[in-house]
Design a protein around this motif. Structure first.
Motif, PDB file in Angstrom:
ATOM      1  N   SER A  51       6.994 -10.117  -1.863  1.00 11.19           N
ATOM      2  CA  SER A  51       8.122 -10.407  -2.776  1.00 11.19           C
ATOM      3  C   SER A  51       8.417  -9.230  -3.692  1.00 11.19           C
ATOM      4  CB  SER A  51       7.832 -11.670  -3.614  1.00 11.19           C
ATOM      5  OG  SER A  51       7.642 -12.776  -2.772  1.00 11.19           O
ATOM      6  N   LEU A  52       8.191  -8.014  -3.193  1.00 10.35           N
ATOM      7  CA  LEU A  52       8.445  -6.792  -3.949  1.00 10.35           C
ATOM      8  C   LEU A  52       8.974  -5.725  -2.998  1.00 10.35           C
ATOM      9  CD1 LEU A  52       5.115  -6.642  -6.008  1.00 10.35           C
ATOM     10  CD2 LEU A  52       7.371  -7.071  -6.990  1.00 10.35           C
ATOM     11  N   VAL A  53       9.529  -4.677  -3.568  1.00 10.83           N
ATOM     12  CA  VAL A  53       9.928  -3.512  -2.783  1.00 10.83           C
ATOM     13  C   VAL A  53       9.326  -2.279  -3.448  1.00 10.83           C
ATOM     14  CG1 VAL A  53      12.078  -4.511  -1.914  1.00 10.83           C
ATOM     15  CG2 VAL A  53      12.079  -3.278  -4.102  1.00 10.83           C
ATOM     16  N   GLY A  54       9.260  -1.196  -2.705  1.00 10.14           N
ATOM     17  CA  GLY A  54       8.731   0.042  -3.279  1.00 10.14           C
ATOM     18  C   GLY A  54       7.566   0.576  -2.473  1.00 10.14           C
ATOM     19  N   ARG A  55       6.703   1.348  -3.149  1.00 15.13           N
ATOM     20  CA  ARG A  55       5.555   1.975  -2.491  1.00 15.13           C
ATOM     21  C   ARG A  55       4.321   1.085  -2.627  1.00 15.13           C
ATOM     22  NH1 ARG A  55       4.610   8.059  -4.139  1.00 15.13           N
ATOM     23  NH2 ARG A  55       3.061   7.745  -2.486  1.00 15.13           N
ATOM     24  N   PHE A  56       3.602   0.965  -1.518  1.00 17.39           N
ATOM     25  CA  PHE A  56       2.421   0.106  -1.501  1.00 17.39           C
ATOM     26  C   PHE A  56       1.247   0.857  -0.868  1.00 17.39           C
ATOM     27  CE2 PHE A  56       6.078  -2.680  -1.370  1.00 17.39           C
ATOM     28  CZ  PHE A  56       5.748  -3.709  -2.239  1.00 17.39           C
ATOM     29  N   ALA A  57       0.053   0.421  -1.201  1.00 19.22           N
ATOM     30  CA  ALA A  57      -1.162   0.896  -0.536  1.00 19.22           C
ATOM     31  C   ALA A  57      -2.075  -0.307  -0.371  1.00 19.22           C
ATOM     32  CB  ALA A  57      -1.847   1.992  -1.343  1.00 19.22           C
ATOM     33  N   ILE A  58      -2.961  -0.252   0.639  1.00 19.15           N
ATOM     34  CA  ILE A  58      -3.762  -1.427   0.997  1.00 19.15           C
ATOM     35  C   ILE A  58      -5.244  -1.082   1.032  1.00 19.15           C
ATOM     36  CG2 ILE A  58      -4.224  -3.136   2.810  1.00 19.15           C
ATOM     37  CD1 ILE A  58      -1.306  -2.939   3.633  1.00 19.15           C
ATOM     38  N   ASN A  59      -6.041  -1.987   0.470  1.00 19.56           N
ATOM     39  CA  ASN A  59      -7.496  -1.958   0.610  1.00 19.56           C
ATOM     40  C   ASN A  59      -7.980  -3.317   1.099  1.00 19.56           C
ATOM     41  OD1 ASN A  59      -7.621   0.194  -2.129  1.00 19.56           O
ATOM     42  ND2 ASN A  59      -8.752   0.647  -0.273  1.00 19.56           N
ATOM     43  N   THR A  60      -9.205  -3.369   1.559  1.00 19.23           N
ATOM     44  CA  THR A  60      -9.853  -4.658   1.805  1.00 19.23           C
ATOM     45  C   THR A  60     -11.117  -4.700   0.963  1.00 19.23           C
ATOM     46  OG1 THR A  60     -10.984  -3.760   3.758  1.00 19.23           O
ATOM     47  CG2 THR A  60      -8.943  -4.964   4.132  1.00 19.23           C
ATOM     48  N   VAL A  61     -11.260  -5.773   0.198  1.00 21.34           N
ATOM     49  CA  VAL A  61     -12.408  -5.947  -0.695  1.00 21.34           C
ATOM     50  C   VAL A  61     -12.966  -7.348  -0.494  1.00 21.34           C
ATOM     51  CG1 VAL A  61     -13.220  -5.925  -3.090  1.00 21.34           C
ATOM     52  CG2 VAL A  61     -11.376  -4.391  -2.389  1.00 21.34           C
ATOM     53  N   ASP A  62     -14.209  -7.436  -0.028  1.00 22.01           N
ATOM     54  CA  ASP A  62     -14.873  -8.728   0.133  1.00 22.01           C
ATOM     55  C   ASP A  62     -14.023  -9.685   0.974  1.00 22.01           C
ATOM     56  OD1 ASP A  62     -16.885 -10.554  -0.116  1.00 22.01           O
ATOM     57  OD2 ASP A  62     -16.500 -11.059  -2.203  1.00 22.01           O
ATOM     58  N   ASN A  63     -13.502  -9.170   2.091  1.00 20.90           N
ATOM     59  CA  ASN A  63     -12.671  -9.927   3.040  1.00 20.90           C
ATOM     60  C   ASN A  63     -11.324 -10.355   2.459  1.00 20.90           C
ATOM     61  OD1 ASN A  63     -14.370  -9.918   5.382  1.00 20.90           O
ATOM     62  ND2 ASN A  63     -15.701 -11.393   4.359  1.00 20.90           N
ATOM     63  N   LEU A  64     -10.963  -9.793   1.335  1.00 17.12           N
ATOM     64  CA  LEU A  64      -9.627 -10.010   0.784  1.00 17.12           C
ATOM     65  C   LEU A  64      -8.771  -8.791   1.083  1.00 17.12           C
ATOM     66  CD1 LEU A  64     -10.577 -11.395  -2.738  1.00 17.12           C
ATOM     67  CD2 LEU A  64      -9.576 -12.716  -0.863  1.00 17.12           C
ATOM     68  N   VAL A  81      -6.105  -6.460  -0.332  1.00 16.91           N
ATOM     69  CA  VAL A  81      -5.576  -6.106  -1.652  1.00 16.91           C
ATOM     70  C   VAL A  81      -4.407  -5.149  -1.456  1.00 16.91           C
ATOM     71  CG1 VAL A  81      -6.123  -5.190  -3.929  1.00 16.91           C
ATOM     72  CG2 VAL A  81      -7.920  -6.291  -2.570  1.00 16.91           C
ATOM     73  N   VAL A  82      -3.240  -5.557  -1.900  1.00 15.11           N
ATOM     74  CA  VAL A  82      -2.032  -4.743  -1.765  1.00 15.11           C
ATOM     75  C   VAL A  82      -1.649  -4.226  -3.151  1.00 15.11           C
ATOM     76  CG1 VAL A  82       0.347  -4.656  -0.944  1.00 15.11           C
ATOM     77  CG2 VAL A  82      -1.297  -6.181   0.177  1.00 15.11           C
ATOM     78  N   HIS A  83      -1.681  -2.905  -3.310  1.00 17.16           N
ATOM     79  CA  HIS A  83      -1.364  -2.272  -4.591  1.00 17.16           C
ATOM     80  C   HIS A  83       0.119  -1.890  -4.619  1.00 17.16           C
ATOM     81  CE1 HIS A  83      -5.723  -1.874  -5.068  1.00 17.16           C
ATOM     82  NE2 HIS A  83      -5.760  -1.302  -3.872  1.00 17.16           N
ATOM     83  N   HIS A  84       0.766  -2.169  -5.735  1.00 13.85           N
ATOM     84  CA  HIS A  84       2.180  -1.839  -5.906  1.00 13.85           C
ATOM     85  C   HIS A  84       2.305  -0.839  -7.047  1.00 13.85           C
ATOM     86  CE1 HIS A  84       6.523  -2.956  -7.022  1.00 13.85           C
ATOM     87  NE2 HIS A  84       6.557  -2.297  -5.880  1.00 13.85           N
ATOM     88  N   GLN A  85       2.748   0.354  -6.712  1.00 10.76           N
ATOM     89  CA  GLN A  85       2.739   1.435  -7.689  1.00 10.76           C
ATOM     90  C   GLN A  85       3.744   1.216  -8.819  1.00 10.76           C
ATOM     91  OE1 GLN A  85       3.968   5.497  -6.499  1.00 10.76           O
ATOM     92  NE2 GLN A  85       1.935   6.134  -7.184  1.00 10.76           N
ATOM     93  N   ALA A  86       4.925   0.738  -8.504  1.00  7.43           N
ATOM     94  CA  ALA A  86       5.987   0.624  -9.516  1.00  7.43           C
ATOM     95  C   ALA A  86       5.604  -0.335 -10.639  1.00  7.43           C
ATOM     96  CB  ALA A  86       7.288   0.176  -8.855  1.00  7.43           C
ATOM     97  N   THR A  87       5.011  -1.466 -10.299  1.00  2.46           N
ATOM     98  CA  THR A  87       4.627  -2.451 -11.325  1.00  2.46           C
ATOM     99  C   THR A  87       3.197  -2.241 -11.811  1.00  2.46           C
ATOM    100  OG1 THR A  87       3.920  -4.019  -9.608  1.00  2.46           O
ATOM    101  CG2 THR A  87       6.197  -4.198 -10.419  1.00  2.46           C
ATOM    102  N   GLY A  88       2.437  -1.395 -11.133  1.00  4.36           N
ATOM    103  CA  GLY A  88       1.049  -1.170 -11.524  1.00  4.36           C
ATOM    104  C   GLY A  88       0.209  -2.421 -11.398  1.00  4.36           C
ATOM    105  N   THR A  89       0.406  -3.144 -10.299  1.00  4.04           N
ATOM    106  CA  THR A  89      -0.342  -4.385 -10.076  1.00  4.04           C
ATOM    107  C   THR A  89      -0.940  -4.397  -8.675  1.00  4.04           C
ATOM    108  OG1 THR A  89       1.665  -5.524  -9.341  1.00  4.04           O
ATOM    109  CG2 THR A  89       1.044  -5.767 -11.665  1.00  4.04           C
ATOM    110  N   SER A  90      -1.928  -5.270  -8.495  1.00  6.06           N
ATOM    111  CA  SER A  90      -2.565  -5.464  -7.194  1.00  6.06           C
ATOM    112  C   SER A  90      -2.501  -6.939  -6.828  1.00  6.06           C
ATOM    113  CB  SER A  90      -4.026  -5.000  -7.230  1.00  6.06           C
ATOM    114  OG  SER A  90      -4.106  -3.619  -7.545  1.00  6.06           O
ATOM    115  N   LEU A  91      -2.100  -7.215  -5.608  1.00  5.89           N
ATOM    116  CA  LEU A  91      -1.977  -8.583  -5.120  1.00  5.89           C
ATOM    117  C   LEU A  91      -3.149  -8.897  -4.195  1.00  5.89           C
ATOM    118  CD1 LEU A  91       1.811  -8.464  -4.159  1.00  5.89           C
ATOM    119  CD2 LEU A  91       0.843  -9.400  -6.252  1.00  5.89           C
ATOM    120  N   LEU A  92      -3.730 -10.100  -4.361  1.00  7.82           N
ATOM    121  CA  LEU A  92      -4.848 -10.540  -3.515  1.00  7.82           C
ATOM    122  C   LEU A  92      -4.351 -11.529  -2.476  1.00  7.82           C
ATOM    123  CD1 LEU A  92      -7.784 -11.262  -6.011  1.00  7.82           C
ATOM    124  CD2 LEU A  92      -7.279  -9.167  -4.788  1.00  7.82           C
ATOM    125  N   PHE A  93      -4.795 -11.335  -1.233  1.00  2.00           N
ATOM    126  CA  PHE A  93      -4.467 -12.265  -0.157  1.00  2.00           C
ATOM    127  C   PHE A  93      -5.748 -12.641   0.585  1.00  2.00           C
ATOM    128  CE2 PHE A  93      -0.557  -9.953  -0.920  1.00  2.00           C
ATOM    129  CZ  PHE A  93       0.427 -10.928  -0.820  1.00  2.00           C
TER     130      PHE A  93
END
Length: 642
Positions: free
Chosen positions: A256-269, A271-283
């Motif tokens: 539900s965002l647009v822009g630049r993203f980067a992805i990590n995996t942490v403890d089987n989650l 994690v999608v980082h969004h640079q513009a808002t400076g937030t990380s989303l957990l899935f």
């Protein structure tokens, strides 16, 4: 974007790995297989410092090497740190042998090919895979012969590749049709797997939009893609579900965002980082979501939040040092799998870690929170804390349906583990010796009965405790899990405290509690509360055929005739001790009972020894004298028939 109340569920590791920052003289490289970071000064001529994978000076390797012309494109150690591979040209890789921590610069092996090398990966101490525009080739480095020998190759046109060191899989983007083809690369083995199904018509996928990693032990291809309808960005999750099966799009993460993203995996989650808002989303793809045409669409576990702020202590002459607040989501950040963040300008490498406790406040749905915590490596203690709150006084009554569902979630996993353990115990006979024993890995979070008993003990003898215990016992029964001793004793104590004797009788009747001598004796220890408890204990002892204990209980209750009848049928005529029963009959002060017991043993003696007399070893003289004194003529009282 500011976090309300300063709550953060992702943080950088407390102690970063520090290295020389990128400058005009220093280049920085990272090897995601060994988790080593290389700071190379002047092409290596003035020094190479290798650090990682932990912030420990014992793991630092420092050396110098010749600047052989051409900027270094890639540099990696073999898994045992004994051979250094360096790529300076697009068609050649150098192999430098080490003695201890110093290079043998006179023994450099240069391997040159006629193709363009995209990169290389070590797959063993002496085996390396070169991935070029024409395919994948595995080589053995023969240090003693100063040779590199090809052992396996795969011809395929390659545009770019991604590597997952945990699974030894390379994802190849081919020039023909822009297909994504996973390839398993191991010692002397290259196995081409079915290509990723990108739908029809096939679309071009950029290297920067693809992340390769493992989630719940399964290789996952994560593709960042714009939704054709909403224009918002999504992450497609393609899973390699089994040998021979094509990676299939199983999940879609709605950003539900647009822009630049980067992805990590942490403890089987994921994690999608969004640079513009400076937030990380957990899935969490293990949680339920909206299912459309066999694809599960997921929203973030909770609202996106920033990584926890990090203050870096810099070298300083002052005693307290100088503190620098690190810029989060910096343009200088480079992310590697699974959970690595590198700030090349600052000269820091961190591991991303999950903060579970704040999530307990952010995920209000207790059932969903339970499902989430059951999949986290450090989730057990947090989940036990949540369960403790749920069974506490403030939650009574209204949350019973929630508790019932939560018990089902934890006991479903518990039942699978119990069944697996039973299979392992019965699969190998104890008298058969084997050299290899395969042990099953326990679930990520296993909540056993003893864990729950410790929680239930905190609410003992409260008005609603019996209800919660019955709820948990029913859940165990639903999954065919037998109640253990500690839980059984606690349920018994609670039922006796509440005088719920009918419930206790039914539980024993239907074998809902552990049937053992210890539990039966625990029941007997409370028999002074109500006579029904004693009978329940005897019923349980009868189920486990503990006849000797039942006989002792009956004798203690003065039921000598019933005890004698049971002993005769269960132990056999020759195993019934005469003195014990005559003594118990004498204590009743009932002449009829004593006469019946005495005559029983006389008839036994006649059958076994062909005489009415008692064997001397049974030491029954005092009872013979009592009988003769009480019944001088045997016609006065008729013995009871046994």
């Amino acid at each position: 974007m500011e976090n309300s109340n300063g709550i953060h569920y992702i943080e950088l590791s407390r102690i970063p790995i520090r290295f020389d920052a990128v400058s005009q003289l220093t280049n920085v490289f990272f090897d995601d297989s060994n988790k080593q970071i290389f700071a190379v000064r002047s092409g290596g001529a003035t020094g190479v410092v290798v650090k990682g994978p932990v912030p420990n000076e014992d793991t630092v390797i420092s050396f110098c090497m010749n600047d052989r012309g051409g900027a270094i494109r890639s540099i990696k150690f073999s898994p045992d740190n004994q051979i250094l591979a360096v790529q300076r040209k697009e068609n050649a890789v150098e192999f430098i042998c080490f003695q201890g921590e110093q290079p043998l610069l006179q023994d450099i092996i240069t391997h040159q090919v006629k193709t363009m090398i995209h990169g290389f990966v070590w797959i063993h101490n002496r085996e390396v895979a070169l991935i070029s525009n024409t395919g994948v080739e595995v080589y053995t480095v023969l240090t003693e012969k100063r040779q590199v020998r090809s052992v396996k190759s795969l011809s395929i046109s390659i545009k770019w590749f991604a590597w997952c060191c945990d699974a030894n899989v390379a994802l190849l983007c081919t020039t023909e049709g822009n297909s994504l083809v996973p390839v398993l690369v191991k010692q002397k083995v290259i196995t081409k797997l079915p290509k990723v199904d990108l739908g029809s018509p096939s679309r071009e996928v950029q290297e920067s939009k693809v992340t390769l990693g493992q989630v719940y032990g399964v290789l996952a291809v994560l593709i960042l893609q714009s939704n054709s309808t909403t224009g918002m960005m999504e992450v497609e999750v393609h899973l390699l579900n089994g040998p021979g099966l094509a990676p299939r799009k199983c999940h879609v993460l709605r950003l539900s965002l647009v822009g630049r993203f980067a992805i990590n995996t942490v403890d089987n989650l994921i994690v999608v980082h969004h640079q513009a808002t400076g937030t990380s989303l957990l899935f969490d793809i293990s949680l339920t979501g909206e299912v459309i045409q066999d694809i599960t669409y997921h929203a973030p576990v909770t609202t996106g939040r920033s990584i926890k702020p990090f203050a870096l202590k810099l070298p300083s002459l002052s005693p307290d040092g100088q503190i620098l607040q690190c810029e989060l989501y910096s343009t200088h950040w480079v992310l590697f799998q699974p959970n690595i963040v590198i700030d090349a300008k600052l000269g820091c490498m961190w591991y991303l870690n999950l903060c579970i406790d704040p999530l307990c406040n952010l995920i209000s749905d207790r059932i969903r929170l339970t499902e989430f915590l059951l999949q986290r490596s450090s989730g057990k203690q947090v989940l036990l804390k949540v369960l403790g709150q749920l069974v506490d006084d403030q939650y009574k009554g209204t949350l019973l349906p929630v508790l019932e569902t939560i018990f089902s979630r934890i006991n479903k996993i518990y039942a699978s583990w119990v069944q697996l353990e039973l299979q392992n115990q019965t699969a190998q006979p104890s008298n058969v010796k084997t050299t290899t024993v395969k042990h099953s890995s326990p679930p990520i979070v296993l909540i056993e009965q003893l864990d729950m008993v410790q929680i239930f003990q905190r609410i003992a003898e409260r008005p609603y405790t019996e209800t919660i215990l019955m709820l948990y016992l029913q859940s165990l029964s639903k999954f065919n899990i037998a109640a253990q001793e500690e839980l059984s004793k606690m349920i018994i104590s609670e039922l006796i405290h509440n005088r719920s004797f009918d419930t206790l009788r039914r539980l024993v009747s239907y074998s809902m509690l552990l049937e053992s001598k210890a539990v039966a004796c625990f029941l007997l220890s409370h028999s002074d509360v109500n006579t029904a408890i004693s009978q329940v204990a005897i019923d349980m002892l009868g189920k486990i055929q503990a006849h000797e204990i039942i006989v002792e209980v009956m004798l203690g209750q003065g039921k000598v005739i019933d005890a004698l009848r049971l002993a005769k049928n269960s132990l056999g005529l020759d195993k019934v001790p005469a003195r014990k029963f005559l003594e118990a009959a004498h204590k009743t002060r009932d002449d009829l009972i004593f006469h019946s017991v005495f005559r029983f043993f006389q008839m036994r003696n006649l059958k076994l020894y062909e005489t009415l007399a008692f064997p001397k070893a049974e030491q029954c003289t005092e009872f013979i004298q009592h009988y003769n004194g009480t019944f001088p003529t045997d016609n006065s009282l008729r013995p009871q028939i046994i």
